[in-house]
Each structure stands twice: as C-alpha cells, then as structure tokens.
Design a protein around this motif. Sequence first.
Motif, PDB file in Angstrom:
ATOM      1  N   TYR A  93       6.564  -3.109   3.026  1.00 44.98           N
ATOM      2  CA  TYR A  93       5.199  -2.637   3.397  1.00 44.98           C
ATOM      3  C   TYR A  93       3.769  -3.195   3.606  1.00 44.98           C
ATOM      4  N   SER A  94       4.078  -4.299   2.865  1.00 39.83           N
ATOM      5  CA  SER A  94       2.908  -5.429   2.825  1.00 39.83           C
ATOM      6  C   SER A  94       2.750  -6.018   4.225  1.00 39.83           C
ATOM      7  N   SER A  95       3.633  -6.266   4.880  1.00 41.09           N
ATOM      8  CA  SER A  95       3.513  -6.872   6.454  1.00 41.09           C
ATOM      9  C   SER A  95       3.308  -6.189   7.368  1.00 41.09           C
ATOM     10  N   LEU A  96       3.728  -4.662   6.974  1.00 45.59           N
ATOM     11  CA  LEU A  96       4.064  -3.292   8.205  1.00 45.59           C
ATOM     12  C   LEU A  96       2.922  -2.405   8.302  1.00 45.59           C
ATOM     13  N   CYS A  97       2.770  -1.701   6.942  1.00 45.34           N
ATOM     14  CA  CYS A  97       2.283  -0.878   6.463  1.00 45.34           C
ATOM     15  C   CYS A  97       0.720  -0.491   5.982  1.00 45.34           C
ATOM     16  N   TRP A  98       0.592  -2.416   5.750  1.00 48.38           N
ATOM     17  CA  TRP A  98      -1.260  -2.289   4.511  1.00 48.38           C
ATOM     18  C   TRP A  98      -2.337  -1.876   5.791  1.00 48.38           C
ATOM     19  N   ALA A  99      -1.749  -2.531   6.884  1.00 44.39           N
ATOM     20  CA  ALA A  99      -3.306  -2.387   8.000  1.00 44.39           C
ATOM     21  C   ALA A  99      -3.699  -0.744   8.213  1.00 44.39           C
ATOM     22  N   CYS A 100      -3.227   0.281   8.009  1.00 45.00           N
ATOM     23  CA  CYS A 100      -3.434   1.394   7.899  1.00 45.00           C
ATOM     24  C   CYS A 100      -3.753   2.045   7.498  1.00 45.00           C
ATOM     25  N   ARG A 101      -2.851   1.382   5.734  1.00 46.18           N
ATOM     26  CA  ARG A 101      -2.181   2.564   4.755  1.00 46.18           C
ATOM     27  C   ARG A 101      -3.052   2.231   2.828  1.00 46.18           C
ATOM     28  N   GLY A 102      -3.702   0.491   3.357  1.00 43.41           N
ATOM     29  CA  GLY A 102      -4.073  -0.643   2.404  1.00 43.41           C
ATOM     30  C   GLY A 102      -3.066  -1.340   1.356  1.00 43.41           C
ATOM     31  N   LYS A 103      -3.576  -1.627   0.517  1.00 41.56           N
ATOM     32  CA  LYS A 103      -2.643  -3.073   0.448  1.00 41.56           C
ATOM     33  C   LYS A 103      -1.206  -2.285  -0.978  1.00 41.56           C
ATOM     34  N   ASN A 104      -1.998  -0.659  -1.014  1.00 42.58           N
ATOM     35  CA  ASN A 104      -0.747   0.293  -2.208  1.00 42.58           C
ATOM     36  C   ASN A 104      -1.726   1.727  -1.427  1.00 42.58           C
ATOM     37  N   GLU A 105      -0.521   2.381  -1.891  1.00 40.60           N
ATOM     38  CA  GLU A 105      -0.986   3.709  -1.479  1.00 40.60           C
ATOM     39  C   GLU A 105      -1.986   4.741  -1.793  1.00 40.60           C
ATOM     40  N   ASN A 106      -2.664   4.035  -2.891  1.00 38.89           N
ATOM     41  CA  ASN A 106      -3.755   4.902  -3.235  1.00 38.89           C
ATOM     42  C   ASN A 106      -4.941   3.695  -3.235  1.00 38.89           C
ATOM     43  N   ASP A 107      -5.231   2.850  -2.059  1.00 40.59           N
ATOM     44  CA  ASP A 107      -6.764   2.203  -1.685  1.00 40.59           C
ATOM     45  C   ASP A 107      -7.254   3.259  -0.536  1.00 40.59           C
ATOM     46  N   ASP A 108      -8.294   3.124  -0.592  1.00 42.27           N
ATOM     47  CA  ASP A 108      -9.405   3.798  -0.089  1.00 42.27           C
ATOM     48  C   ASP A 108      -9.345   3.425   0.625  1.00 42.27           C
ATOM     49  N   ASN A 109      -8.499   2.766   2.465  1.00 41.91           N
ATOM     50  CA  ASN A 109      -9.232   2.356   3.191  1.00 41.91           C
ATOM     51  C   ASN A 109      -9.216   2.886   4.754  1.00 41.91           C
ATOM     52  N   PRO A 110     -10.362   1.802   4.618  1.00 34.66           N
ATOM     53  CA  PRO A 110     -11.528   2.479   6.484  1.00 34.66           C
ATOM     54  C   PRO A 110     -11.031   2.733   7.288  1.00 34.66           C
ATOM     55  N   VAL A 111      -9.811   1.626   7.413  1.00 37.78           N
ATOM     56  CA  VAL A 111      -8.532   1.986   8.770  1.00 37.78           C
ATOM     57  C   VAL A 111      -8.302   3.211   8.735  1.00 37.78           C
ATOM     58  N   ALA A 112      -7.395   3.785   8.121  1.00 32.21           N
ATOM     59  CA  ALA A 112      -6.911   4.874   7.750  1.00 32.21           C
ATOM     60  C   ALA A 112      -8.017   6.134   8.037  1.00 32.21           C
ATOM     61  N   ASN A 113      -8.812   5.868   7.135  1.00 36.58           N
ATOM     62  CA  ASN A 113      -9.984   6.669   7.651  1.00 36.58           C
ATOM     63  C   ASN A 113     -10.722   7.384   8.364  1.00 36.58           C
ATOM     64  N   LYS A 114     -10.049   6.204   9.734  1.00 37.24           N
ATOM     65  CA  LYS A 114     -10.777   6.600  10.946  1.00 37.24           C
ATOM     66  C   LYS A 114      -9.556   7.138  12.189  1.00 37.24           C
ATOM     67  N   LEU A 115      -8.512   7.024  11.730  1.00 42.09           N
ATOM     68  CA  LEU A 115      -6.964   7.106  12.618  1.00 42.09           C
ATOM     69  C   LEU A 115      -7.176   9.096  12.463  1.00 42.09           C
ATOM     70  N   LYS A 116      -6.666   9.165  13.766  1.00 32.98           N
ATOM     71  CA  LYS A 116      -6.717  10.895  14.501  1.00 32.98           C
ATOM     72  C   LYS A 116      -5.239  11.236  14.612  1.00 32.98           C
ATOM     73  N   PRO A 117      -4.411  12.081  13.852  1.00 33.28           N
ATOM     74  CA  PRO A 117      -4.499  12.177  12.338  1.00 33.28           C
ATOM     75  C   PRO A 117      -4.461  10.791  11.766  1.00 33.28           C
ATOM     76  N   LYS A 118      -5.468  11.299   9.937  1.00 35.12           N
ATOM     77  CA  LYS A 118      -5.531  10.176   9.357  1.00 35.12           C
ATOM     78  C   LYS A 118      -3.647  10.300   8.871  1.00 35.12           C
ATOM     79  N   PRO A 119      -3.263   9.244   7.925  1.00 35.45           N
ATOM     80  CA  PRO A 119      -2.307   9.166   7.269  1.00 35.45           C
ATOM     81  C   PRO A 119      -1.862   9.796   6.553  1.00 35.45           C
ATOM     82  N   LYS A 120      -0.577  10.484   6.110  1.00 39.77           N
ATOM     83  CA  LYS A 120      -0.520  11.024   5.199  1.00 39.77           C
ATOM     84  C   LYS A 120      -0.166  10.322   3.705  1.00 39.77           C
TER      85      LYS A 120
END
Length: 127
Positions: free
Chosen positions: A49-76
């Motif tokens: 997760y840390s190596s593959l998912c963090w870029a769009c989801r943040g270091k943990n699932e509850n982060d308010d990640n600016p990348v995720a906020n810009k994606l259309k659609p935003k990752p669930k």
Amino acid sequence: MQLLLVFSFVFFGLGSFAHDSWRAQKSAKEIEPSYAANKISVQNGQSLYSSLCWACRGKNENDDNPVANKLKPKPKDFSSTGRQKQTDKELFWKLSNNKEVIVPYKCSLNRERRWQLINCIRTFSLN
C-alpha cells in the motif's frame, strides 16, 4: 515495473474502486483465498500500500490527499462501510481486474501479493 504502477496511480488513481455501482462478477464467489490474513501478511500488504497506493490515497486512508481530491472520479474510501461490507473475494476480484485506465493487478502482482493488499485494506477502520 513497479515505477510504472506508481505512475499509473499518480495519474489515474484507483479507478477500479471509483464507482460504487461496479460489482464483482459472480465468478468472484469461486475464488479461493490463497493467503491467510495474519500479522505478516498485513505488514506485507501495508508495505505494498505504501509503495503503490499512497500517491493517490495518502499514507493512510484517512489523509486528506490533494492528489486524490483532484482526480475525477475521486478514489473511494477503502474504510467506508460499503467497501468493507464487500467480501474478500469481491475485493480480490476487483483489485485483480481493475477497470478504466489502470492495468489490472493480475498483470503485475502475483496472487499472494494481491491477497496481502486485501488483508491490509481490511485493517482500515469502518466509518
């Protein structure tokens, strides 16, 4: 290969989980888990997760990640009740078969690593 996966996440997010209406095929019920959830598999999944998912989801699932906020659609959110209510087999099928622009993980991660990632996702708390 891993670099390609990271860039896929950076630009496209986890499109496979982006739409709640996307259902796993009935064949998902026939998938046999090949890697049991335990402390080591969860740790290995967290590493993935840390190596593959963090870029769009943040270091943990509850982060308010600016990348995720810009994606259309935003990752669930993996920690959402709807996501956590899905069976391991359904999540494994979705992770393996991704949709939209992301390369299916069955092409880049072996079964063991995909199950480890599912085991990690299961550790996210329910909303």
